[in-house]
Scaffold this motif. Structure first.
Motif, PDB file in Angstrom:
ATOM      1  N   UNK A 332       0.849  -1.187   0.000  1.00 16.39           N
ATOM      2  CA  UNK A 332       0.000   0.000   0.000  1.00 16.39           C
ATOM      3  C   UNK A 332       0.883   1.234   0.000  1.00 16.39           C
ATOM      4  N   UNK A 333       0.325   2.362  -0.402  1.00 16.72           N
ATOM      5  CA  UNK A 333       1.038   3.641  -0.360  1.00 16.72           C
ATOM      6  C   UNK A 333       0.597   4.442   0.856  1.00 16.72           C
ATOM      7  N   UNK A 334       1.478   5.368   1.290  1.00 16.68           N
ATOM      8  CA  UNK A 334       1.088   6.294   2.335  1.00 16.68           C
ATOM      9  C   UNK A 334       0.293   7.453   1.733  1.00 16.68           C
ATOM     10  N   UNK A 335       0.030   8.462   2.525  1.00 12.40           N
ATOM     11  CA  UNK A 335      -0.907   9.508   2.133  1.00 12.40           C
ATOM     12  C   UNK A 335      -0.506  10.267   0.878  1.00 12.40           C
ATOM     13  N   UNK A 336       0.771  10.469   0.638  1.00 13.06           N
ATOM     14  CA  UNK A 336       1.219  11.225  -0.522  1.00 13.06           C
ATOM     15  C   UNK A 336       1.965  10.365  -1.542  1.00 13.06           C
ATOM     16  N   UNK A 337       1.913   9.053  -1.360  1.00 18.58           N
ATOM     17  CA  UNK A 337       2.656   8.124  -2.214  1.00 18.58           C
ATOM     18  C   UNK A 337       4.149   8.439  -2.222  1.00 18.58           C
ATOM     19  N   UNK A 338       4.631   8.922  -1.087  1.00 16.09           N
ATOM     20  CA  UNK A 338       6.077   9.100  -0.939  1.00 16.09           C
ATOM     21  C   UNK A 338       6.752   7.798  -0.541  1.00 16.09           C
ATOM     22  N   UNK A 339       5.962   6.868  -0.027  1.00 18.52           N
ATOM     23  CA  UNK A 339       6.474   5.555   0.367  1.00 18.52           C
ATOM     24  C   UNK A 339       5.435   4.489   0.073  1.00 18.52           C
ATOM     25  N   UNK A 340       5.930   3.321  -0.328  1.00 17.62           N
ATOM     26  CA  UNK A 340       5.109   2.124  -0.370  1.00 17.62           C
ATOM     27  C   UNK A 340       5.504   1.255   0.820  1.00 17.62           C
ATOM     28  N   UNK A 341       4.506   0.545   1.373  1.00 16.44           N
ATOM     29  CA  UNK A 341       4.754  -0.373   2.472  1.00 16.44           C
ATOM     30  C   UNK A 341       4.347  -1.773   2.041  1.00 16.44           C
TER      31      UNK A 341
END
Length: 439
Positions: A332-341
């Motif tokens: 999944x991505x975080x709120x701004x798609x700065x990171x994927x988890x």
């Protein structure tokens, strides 16, 4: 990052149709009545962890409805819906759908009114009311999926065209050679226009369109904000490499697990990613006298007519690779798609054990508006641990039944701003955790 910014942007990323009006909730330090974590763990600097729910059965997927309620797919038990109190803890739990062989896949349309879930063989739809938390009007929309080694079926609604549903089926063996034929309906992701579904549902193998194939077990995939789908792939086990008459055991560190850029579901069709003949290098040291790097493709028995070069010219390479046997389950991505988890379910036949962790992959938005990992494709450092179990050795082989084991599965960013929700499908107790990033 302000909490309201997190809520608003996360809403845009959630294929489950979360509304930006969802109220932010506080991050609890603990929740009354929820037992302690079953395992001990290590967190990256600044991160925190809280167990938000326990006593579940093999948590596989977590999504959100338009009221901010959490829907959890529990393997073979069904789908449950969980509401939250003002303290951020779960204050009610109800079985939404019981039984039916549901085992992994669950998805909502962006308007939150149609729910999909899947057994090993069949995808069902329901009308869903997020306010009353009730389903009705069950239908079969896809049927006839193969049974075999990989029983989970990942689902995703295309947010820009919600009548389109992606449905994944994995391979039927370590080396499922028949899966090279798309007609088998294995090691593949297909797209179905549910608005045109026959009364009895589509036949998986013979109907729908092929989004991508040659994907051994693409057990998690998610859209980025531009609509491109990113998938995580479980590769094979017990590999040897035969070359020039010599056979070498390479299974400890090869083949790599993969992060695939699967393309735009409105445009991409029939993309081939290599399986069952082409696999990905993690540790190049197992391939002496070659130019192979991490992320390159290889064949297990190169010959004059089919070589590593054949794979590297014909199959789509992964965008990033993961340590062999990590078993990525959901991303999944975080709120701004700065990171994927990515949740790593963990190894069953590697010594020392690996996986049993959640990793963070830094992403960047390019000048053309697309999103891409920061690290180059041949990097082994394109991700870092944010949560890892302290006892991975206890989770191998029979880890699903070890009382002190965690088998990480669900990965979903919270629209109410608390952080990353992850699940564990340990059969001793299904759990859901919140991993909250540094503020």
């Amino acid at each position: 990052m302000r909490l309201l910014e997190i809520v608003s942007t996360a809403a845009a990323l959630m294929g489950a149709g979360v509304h930006a009006e969802i109220k932010p909730l506080p991050l609890p330090k603990s929740c009354s009545g929820v037992a302690a974590f079953r395992n001990t763990y290590t967190l990256a600097s600044g991160w925190s962890a809280v167990k938000i729910a326990g006593g579940l059965k093999q948590v596989r997927s977590v999504i959100w409805d338009t009221e901010g309620n959490m829907l959890v797919l529990q393997n073979t038990r069904g789908a449950s819906v969980h509401t939250f109190g003002a303290d951020g803890c779960v204050n009610s739990t109800t079985m939404l759908i019981s039984g039916g062989g549901l085992n992994h896949g669950i998805a909502l349309t962006p308007d939150g009114k149609t729910l999909y879930a899947s057994s090993e063989t069949t995808v069902y739809s329901w009308s869903y009311d997020a306010v009353t938390r009730k389903t009705s009007n069950q239908k079969t929309v896809v049927k006839g999926m193969s049974t075999g080694v990989h029983s989970s079926r990942t689902l995703m609604v295309v947010s820009r065209q919600p009548n389109l549903l992606l449905v994944q089926v994995g391979s039927n063996a370590n080396f499922d050679m028949a899966a090279a034929n798309k007609a088998t309906g294995r090691a593949i992701i297909k797209i179905f226009d549910i608005s045109k579904a026959p009364a009895a549902g589509f036949n998986y193998n013979s109907e729908g369109e092929v989004f991508g194939y040659g994907l051994r077990n693409e057990i998690g995939f998610v859209e980025d904000p531009s609509g491109i789908v990113w998938g995580v792939e479980n590769s094979g086990d017990d590999f040897t490499r035969t070359e020039n008459g010599q056979r070498r055991d390479i299974h400890t560190d090869n083949p790599a697990e993969k992060l695939n850029n699967l393309g735009d579901p409105l445009k991409t069709r029939d993309a081939w990613y290599g399986y069952p003949t082409c696999f990905t290098v993690w540790n190049p040291a197992n391939f002496p006298n070659s130019n192979l790097k991490t992320g390159s493709h290889f064949v297990v028995s190169p010959n004059t007519s089919y070589t590593d070069a054949t794979c590297n010219t014909q199959a789509i390479a992964p965008r990033l690779s993961f340590q062999a046997h990590s078993a990525p389950i959901w991303n999944t991505f975080d709120n701004e798609a700065k990171n994927m988890y990515v949740a790593f379910h963990g190894s069953w036949n590697r010594q020392p054990a690996t996986g049993f962790k959640v990793v963070q992959i830094p992403f960047t938005k390019l000048a053309n508006g697309t999103y891409d990992p920061v690290a180059p494709a041949d990097s082994q450092k394109g991700y870092s641990d944010i949560y890892s179990t302290n006892n991975p050795g206890s989770c191998t082989a029979n880890g699903l039944t070890q009382s002190n084991c965690v088998r990480l599965t669900a990965s979903s960013w919270d629209p109410a701003g608390r952080g990353l929700f992850v699940g564990s499908d340990n059969s001793a107790e299904g759990e859901v955790f919140i991993l909250s990033p540094p503020k």
